[in-house]
Every structure is written in structure tokens, then in C-alpha cells.
Design an enzyme around this catalytic site. Structure first.
Site, PDB file in Angstrom:
ATOM      1  N   TYR A 147     -72.303 -65.744  38.255  1.00  0.00           N
ATOM      2  CA  TYR A 147     -71.347 -64.644  37.313  1.00  0.00           C
ATOM      3  C   TYR A 147     -69.968 -65.514  37.223  1.00  0.00           C
ATOM      4  CZ  TYR A 147     -74.217 -60.628  37.853  1.00  0.00           C
ATOM      5  OH  TYR A 147     -75.429 -59.742  37.621  1.00  0.00           O
ATOM      6  N   LYS A 197     -82.874 -68.132  48.947  1.00  0.00           N
ATOM      7  CA  LYS A 197     -83.827 -68.978  48.235  1.00  0.00           C
ATOM      8  C   LYS A 197     -83.478 -70.321  48.902  1.00  0.00           C
ATOM      9  CE  LYS A 197     -86.699 -69.354  45.336  1.00  0.00           C
ATOM     10  NZ  LYS A 197     -88.086 -68.959  45.311  1.00  0.00           N
ATOM     11  N   ASP A 229     -87.826 -63.913  46.397  1.00  0.00           N
ATOM     12  CA  ASP A 229     -89.025 -63.272  45.931  1.00  0.00           C
ATOM     13  C   ASP A 229     -89.949 -62.479  46.939  1.00  0.00           C
ATOM     14  OD1 ASP A 229     -89.382 -65.600  47.366  1.00  0.00           O
ATOM     15  OD2 ASP A 229     -90.675 -66.824  45.927  1.00  0.00           O
ATOM     16  N   ASP A 253     -77.872 -58.056  42.183  1.00  0.00           N
ATOM     17  CA  ASP A 253     -78.212 -57.236  40.980  1.00  0.00           C
ATOM     18  C   ASP A 253     -79.312 -56.848  40.668  1.00  0.00           C
ATOM     19  OD1 ASP A 253     -77.229 -56.195  38.709  1.00  0.00           O
ATOM     20  OD2 ASP A 253     -77.984 -57.979  37.695  1.00  0.00           O
ATOM     21  N   ASP A 257     -81.376 -52.786  41.376  1.00  0.00           N
ATOM     22  CA  ASP A 257     -81.908 -51.939  40.365  1.00  0.00           C
ATOM     23  C   ASP A 257     -83.277 -51.772  40.689  1.00  0.00           C
ATOM     24  OD1 ASP A 257     -79.791 -51.713  38.733  1.00  0.00           O
ATOM     25  OD2 ASP A 257     -80.823 -52.370  36.969  1.00  0.00           O
TER      26      ASP A 257
END
Ligand code: NAD
Ligand code: IPM
Ligand code: MN
Length: 368
Positions: A147, A197, A229, A253, A257
Site C-alpha cells: 500500500y 507467505k 492461502d 485487507d 473481508d
């Protein structure tokens, strides 16, 4: 008056003003029952501020936020098509939200994923998976990573257009959010899931090395490492295994959601964005342009953000708990806004009526 707090109110775009109108009522009710005063100052912010003031985060708003004891922010942004009417750097996300986070270095984003036993029917997951509810705290790093890394667009030596975005973290940024996560885990079930990751990204290798170092200060906390994942699957198949989860910005993020989906609606997702000196509070979701202006948005996320402010910025934990309890009572009585999958006896209510019911329950709780 023993305590007086200044709150900057950034209502935002689309459903923002609708859900904010219900959230600010909480301050009135608390003022009437406790020895405290809240000065609420409305500020332009987001796409609407771009149209009225020429900037998504106008100077006047910066000044008020600088002076405020805390900031309450509604969702901002327009639909994909509408946002194209605004220059890319002044669109609400790049022009307002990210500069707000950077200005106050709100590095720790608390995103509670909560379903009480009276709310389990809202979840699309099977009863045997959702069981008697969920109580997860997702902590997302909020001011680093992709970001905020350097960005570049151009044409390369082969004449091809290219784009480059950089994922950058320094050790301080990682350590500070991990400390917050360990502290939370220590106060809860002493189990921290580290989402990473490291099989691909050296940023995750670095993150995990710092995590091992911070862990040595919290020996009583158990750490489980999970690839991001696999974490997405685990959230659907066995969300009850999670207590506190910590992760970098972009992972947070997306997974937060997904968590909103597991609860049944993003309207159940409040959040707190905590910096060293200033905190701001906002729903995790966006401005929901698809349902704006219909008085059907779920104000729980916005009202819950006020509850988080009361507890985290003003030390009013009892009053915060009363706000949560008031919202639970509305669900217990079988009422919900239409975004939530309801049981067959559910009665749908508007944004305003949900707010009326919360106010009346809260008034009764505070009067006790
Ligand atoms: P969104 O979160 O606005 O909406 C996704 C879906 O969830 C929609 O169907 C919407 O109706 C529903 N929803 C969200 N909040 C709800 C609520 N309180 N009650 C009932 N239903 C609700 O995501 P989007 O459509 O992808 O984004 C819309 C705009 O919001 C974009 O401009 C985006 O950049 C922006 N956005 C802003 C924030 C923020 O201000 N922090 C966060 C996310 C997205
Ligand atoms: C969120 C939002 C923001 C993010 C956008 C709108 C900048 O999606 O708060 O989750 O990606 O952080
Ligand atoms: Mn998001």
C-alpha cells in the site's frame, strides 16, 4: 464536567452519512447518563469532499483531526464508474484513507470477527461449523507493505509498458504490530496465528524472524504459523480454531473481508486503527454504493466502531459493553437489517429503526 472529548466526525460517502447518523446518537445517550461531554465536529472527507472542497482530505479536516481526541470515520469511495470522474490521486482511497492512516501512523488495525450465539443464523456456514459463535481478533498491519511502497509506471527497454509496486517493511514497523498482537493474545486465549507467505516472499521470512524474537518476550503465548492461502480455507472450514490472527497489510485487507462473508455481512465489521498518539475508528467495509440512499444499510459496523472508540480511546469499557449489549438485544428480539440472512421469524428493519432500537436499549442499560 470531569471529561470532555473532541471527536472529529468524517461521515464519508454513499451509505457513510446514513450509518453515521445512527452512530453519533450513541454519544448523546452516553452524555445524558454519564459525567462526560463529547464535542462532535463534522468534517468533509472522501469523494464528497473532493467535489465540495477540491480535495479528498481537505486542510480544514486535517486541522480538526490533529486537534481531536479521536476520529470517527464513515466509509468513503464511489462505484468504479463514478470514481473515474475524479483524478486518480484524489480518489477517496489514495487521496483520503491512505493519507489519514499515514498522518497518524495508525499501524495496528483491530478487526473483530464476532458472532454471538444469537447471531449464528446470520452466517452462511453450516451450524456444525459455526457452532455457538465466533470471537476472533484479526490484527492487520495498516501503514506498510504494498500500500505504501514506491510505485512506478513507465515503458521499459523493450518498449513495453510496465508497472512496479514495492512491498517494503522495516523492522520497527513489523515489531510494533507484532507486539500489539502478542499483547492481545496474552490477554485472551494465549494463541496467536501468524499469517504469512514465507514459502515465496522474503518479506514474510523477515516478518517471521522478527516474530520469533518478539515471541521470546511472550513465552506463554502459543504461536501457530499458517500460510495465507491455507488461512483463507481454514477460516471457512474451521474458524473456531482462531483467537488472535496477525498479518501484513494486504493479507489483512483480503482476509478481513472474507471474515465479513463468514459472519453474513460486511455490515457486522467495525474496526479500530491505532497509532502511537492518535486512533481512528471506521467500519472495515466500503461505502456500499449499491444500497446507498435506501435506508437499508446495517449501522452495526459504524455503531460498533463507536463502542471501540469508547473503550480504546476514552477508557469507557463498561459503556462500550453496554453498546454491544444493546445491539445484541436487537438481534435477540429477531430484528435485523436486510443484508443479514435471517431466520424465518426475523423482522427486517431500516437503518434508522435499527438505530432507534439500539438507543432505547442503551438508554435502559445506562439508566440502571
Ligand atoms: P463495499 O464494502 O462497499 O460493499 C461490498 C458489499 O457489501 C456490497 O454488496 C454492499 O452493499 C455490502 N455492504 C457493505 N457494507 C454494508 C452495510 N453496512 N450494510 C449492508 N451491506 C453492506 O465494497 P465495494 O463495493 O467493493 O466498494 C465500494 C467503495 O468503497 C469503493 O470505492 C471502495 O474503494 C470503497 N471502500 C472504502 C473503504 C473505507 O472507507 N474504509 C473500505 C472498503 C472499500
Ligand atoms: C479497507 C479498505 C481500504 C484498504 C481501501 C479502501 C483503501 O478496503 O479498509 O479494508 O484496502 O485498506
Ligand atoms: Mn478492504
Amino acid at each position: 464536567m470531569s471529561n470532555a472529548y473532541k471527536v472529529a466526525v468524517l461521515a464519508g460517502d454513499a451509505i457513510g452519512p446514513e450509518i453515521m447518523a445512527q452512530a453519533v446518537r450513541i454519544f448523546d445517550v452516553i452524555e445524558q447518563h454519564r459525567d462526560v461531554a463529547f464535542e462532535l465536529i463534522d468534517c468533509p472527507f472522501g469523494a464528497s469532499a473532493y467535489f465540495s472542497h477540491g480535495k479528498a482530505f481537505p486542510d480544514v479536516t486535517k486541522g480538526i483531526c490533529d486537534e481531536a481526541d479521536a476520529i470517527l470515520k464513515g466509509p468513503v469511495g464511489l462505484s468504479y464508474e463514478e470514481s473515474k470522474k475524479i483524478p486518480i490521486d484524489e480518489q477517496a482511497e489514495r487521496g483520503a484513507i491512505l493519507p489519514l492512516r499515514a498522518r497518524y501512523n495508525t499501524f495496528a488495525n483491530f478487526r473483530p470477527i464476532f458472532l454471538s450465539s444469537d447471531m449464528v443464523h446470520f452466517s452462511p456456514l453450516k451450524p456444525e461449523i459455526i457452532k455457538d459463535g465466533l470471537d476472533i481478533l484479526l490484527i492487520r498491519e495498516l501503514v506498510g507493505g504494498l500500500y505504501f511502497g514506491e510505485k512506478e509506471r513507465g515503458t521499459n527497454q523493450q518498449g513495453l509498458e510496465y508497472v512496479k509496486e514495492t512491498l517494503e517493511y522495516n523492522e520497527v514497523q513489523i515489531r510494533q504490530v507484532l507486539k500489539v498482537a502478542f499483547n492481545q493474545a496474552n490477554q485472551r486465549r494465549k494463541h496467536l496465528h501468524n499469517i504469512h507467505k514465507s514459502n515465496v516472499l522474503i518479506s514474510s521470512v523477515f516478518w517471521n524472524e522478527i516474530l520469533d524474537e518478539v515471541h521470546s518476550d511472550y513465552p506463554e503465548v502459543k504461536v501457530t504459523h499458517l500460510l495465507v492461502d491455507a488461512a483463507a480455507t481454514a477460516l471457512c472450514l474451521n474458524p473456531g480454531q482462531f483467537d488472535v490472527m496477525v498479518m501484513e497489510n494486504m493479507f489483512g485487507d483480503i482476509l478481513s473481508d472474507q471474515a465479513g462473508g463468514i459472519l453474513g455481512s460486511l455490515g457486522l465489521m467495525p474496526s479500530a486503527c491505532i497509532g502511537p498518539e492518535k486512533a481512528y475508528f471506521e467500519p472495515s467495509h466500503g461505502s456500499a454504493p449499491d444500497i446507498a440512499g435506501k435506508n437499508i444499510a446495517n449501522p452495526y459496523s459504524m455503531i460498533g466502531s463507536v463502542a471501540m472508540m469508547l473503550e480504546m480511546s476514552f477508557g469507557m469499557k463498561d459503556e462500550a459493553n453496554d453498546v454491544w449489549r444493546a445491539m445484541q438485544s436487537v438481534f435477540e428480539d429477531g430484528f435485523s437489517t436486510p443484508d443479514l440472512i435471517s431466520n424465518e421469524n426475523a423482522q427486517l428493519v431500516s437503518t434508522d429503526v435499527f438505530g432507534d432500537k439500539v438507543v432505547s436499549y442503551l438508554t435502559a442499560l445506562l439508566a440502571k
